[in-house]
Motif scaffolding. Structure first.
Motif, PDB file in Angstrom:
ATOM      1  N   LYS A 265      82.723  52.583  40.412  1.00  0.00           N
ATOM      2  CA  LYS A 265      82.266  52.590  39.029  1.00  0.00           C
ATOM      3  C   LYS A 265      82.067  51.143  38.593  1.00  0.00           C
ATOM      4  CE  LYS A 265      84.970  56.714  37.834  1.00  0.00           C
ATOM      5  NZ  LYS A 265      86.089  57.222  37.000  1.00  0.00           N
TER       6      LYS A 265
ATOM      7  N   SER B 224      76.116  61.120  41.132  1.00  0.00           N
ATOM      8  CA  SER B 224      75.848  59.682  41.084  1.00  0.00           C
ATOM      9  C   SER B 224      75.049  59.339  39.829  1.00  0.00           C
ATOM     10  CB  SER B 224      75.060  59.254  42.324  1.00  0.00           C
ATOM     11  OG  SER B 224      75.779  59.536  43.499  1.00  0.00           O
TER      12      SER B 224
ATOM     13  N   LEU C 107      72.624  56.310  38.806  1.00  0.00           N
ATOM     14  CA  LEU C 107      71.946  55.136  39.341  1.00  0.00           C
ATOM     15  C   LEU C 107      70.837  54.638  38.420  1.00  0.00           C
ATOM     16  CD1 LEU C 107      71.595  56.442  43.025  1.00  0.00           C
ATOM     17  CD2 LEU C 107      73.454  55.076  42.060  1.00  0.00           C
ATOM     18  N   ASN C 108      70.677  55.273  37.246  1.00  0.00           N
ATOM     19  CA  ASN C 108      69.559  54.956  36.358  1.00  0.00           C
ATOM     20  C   ASN C 108      70.008  54.447  34.996  1.00  0.00           C
ATOM     21  OD1 ASN C 108      70.644  57.400  35.597  1.00  0.00           O
ATOM     22  ND2 ASN C 108      68.681  58.374  35.136  1.00  0.00           N
ATOM     23  N   CYS C 109      71.207  53.863  34.923  1.00  0.00           N
ATOM     24  CA  CYS C 109      71.709  53.303  33.669  1.00  0.00           C
ATOM     25  C   CYS C 109      72.030  51.833  33.884  1.00  0.00           C
ATOM     26  CB  CYS C 109      72.960  54.064  33.211  1.00  0.00           C
ATOM     27  SG  CYS C 109      73.699  53.436  31.687  1.00  0.00           S
ATOM     28  N   SER C 110      71.540  50.976  33.004  1.00  0.00           N
ATOM     29  CA  SER C 110      71.738  49.528  33.166  1.00  0.00           C
ATOM     30  C   SER C 110      73.110  49.062  32.697  1.00  0.00           C
ATOM     31  CB  SER C 110      70.645  48.764  32.416  1.00  0.00           C
ATOM     32  OG  SER C 110      70.676  49.073  31.034  1.00  0.00           O
TER      33      SER C 110
ATOM     34  N   ARG D   8      77.208  52.362  36.161  1.00  0.00           N
ATOM     35  CA  ARG D   8      76.721  52.813  37.462  1.00  0.00           C
ATOM     36  C   ARG D   8      77.857  53.523  38.195  1.00  0.00           C
ATOM     37  NH1 ARG D   8      71.974  51.279  39.980  1.00  0.00           N
ATOM     38  NH2 ARG D   8      71.871  51.550  42.242  1.00  0.00           N
TER      39      ARG D   8
ATOM     40  N   GLU E 107      78.561  55.104  41.873  1.00  0.00           N
ATOM     41  CA  GLU E 107      78.043  55.171  43.242  1.00  0.00           C
ATOM     42  C   GLU E 107      79.120  55.683  44.191  1.00  0.00           C
ATOM     43  OE1 GLU E 107      75.352  51.444  43.995  1.00  0.00           O
ATOM     44  OE2 GLU E 107      77.037  50.836  42.732  1.00  0.00           O
TER      45      GLU E 107
END
Length: 350
Positions: free
Chosen positions: A220, A265, A267-270, A273, A275
């Motif tokens: 995270k 998962s 993977l599309n947040c700035s 994240r 993973e």
């Protein structure tokens, strides 16, 4: 108070009460008046937001006002949909409702965008998808009710189905010979409950015995300017039998079941994240390990089987093992995955 009860609720569309891109959410705002009364406006709002809060913790709880170099907060808005149920300005700005229970239906479609991240909750950050009702009776009197729904974004892309392979080798320092390891997986994307099959080809031409070990872990990451927070957690560990020295080519097959309780998962947040990583390492006595790391993407299960359409639901996006709160004007506290040893920092109105 002339308004005795004010709440918002929605209908589930499957047994897990999970929504995804392009789904339509139907629900209702319920209002109960103790007598005939006037309202100026009634508004429905749906929104999705991400928030991260990073605090250097030294033992003291830092409040909202104590914004220093040890404190950082940021927020992203992904969508905001507003509907006027009773529009302000109609009938001279007043709508008269009779005593009793009143139901105002609503319906909205979640944007079909791959940029919207799945629901997530942690002490350092949250991704929340909210349904909210705002009732205005006068300039000074307002009532609010809200609930959260669980959103899981769809995972797409051919790379999720592509095979993965990586090779490493090492010359033995305290001894003689060479060890080579090739790691293969059939793909990178897996649903909860699926089998992750790992194939490891080991060529041991050294004077040492070796042993392959496998670790599936989550990462995270919470992002801020010039700082960040990373949390790692091991999910599964496995190992193989020892491979003797000078044994030549050996193939090891290991099957690991992806736990059903894992979150998909992100993977599309700035700002946030989530993973997963598969670590395969070859343990060599008196030598540094040979290590291969392969990304694993957890794909949400979005089956429509077991639909419960028409059943009223009012609950937060907290994990399915946590109790749901009924929607009401008093907002429930945020839920956290981490243990209570951390200080609880309220995220406020998302």
């Amino acid at each position: 108070m002339t308004i005795k009860h004010f709440k918002i609720e929605y209908d589930a569309i499957n047994s897990r009460n999970i929504f995804t891109n392009g789904d339509t959410i139907n629900g209702r705002i319920i209002l109960e008046a103790s007598k005939k009364t006037k309202i100026q406006s009634l508004v429905f709002i749906a929104k999705g937001k991400a928030l991260v809060r990073l605090v250097n913790y030294y033992g003291d709880i830092i409040s909202r006002e104590d914004v220093t170099d040890d404190y950082f907060q940021d927020k992203l808005k992904y969508y905001r949909i507003k509907q006027d149920i009773v529009k302000e300005g109609e009938q001279d700005g007043r709508e008269v409702i009779e005593k009793g229970r009143h139901v105002f239906p609503f319906s909205f479609k979640i944007p079909n965008s791959r940029k919207i991240p799945s629901s997530f909750s942690s002490i350092f950050g949250q991704i929340v998808h909210t349904l909210k009702a705002e009732l205005k009776q006068s300039k000074k009197l307002r009532r609010k009710a809200k609930t959260h729904f669980t959103f899981m974004g769809t995972a797409r892309g051919s790379r999720l189905m592509a095979r993965q392979h990586e090779s490493v080798n090492k010359n033995i320092v305290l001894g003689s010979g060479k060890v080579t390891m090739d790691v293969h997986t059939r793909r990178s994307g897996y649903k909860q409950g699926e089998v992750l099959r790992v194939k490891v080809e080991i060529q041991n031409l050294s004077s040492r015995s070796v042993k392959a070990k496998f670790v599936l872990y989550e990462i995270k990451t919470f992002f801020g300017p010039n700082r960040g927070k990373i949390q790692k957690h091991e999910i599964q560990k496995e190992k193989s039998d020892a491979i003797e020295s000078q044994s030549g080519q050996t193939t090891v097959i290991k099957e690991m079941i992806i736990p059903r309780e894992l979150s998909p998962s992100i993977l599309n947040c700035s700002l946030i994240r989530l993973e997963y990583m598969l670590k395969v390492y070859l343990e060599i006595p008196c030598e540094t390990d040979l290590v291969v790391k392969l990304p694993i993407v957890i794909i949400p299960e979005l089956s429509r089987e077991g639909s419960t359409s028409g059943c009223s639901r009012s609950q937060t996006f907290a994990s399915r093992n946590q109790p749901a709160w009924m929607s009401q004007s008093m907002e429930p506290p945020p839920s956290y995955e981490e243990s209570a040893m951390y200080p609880l920092y309220p995220f406020g109105d998302l």
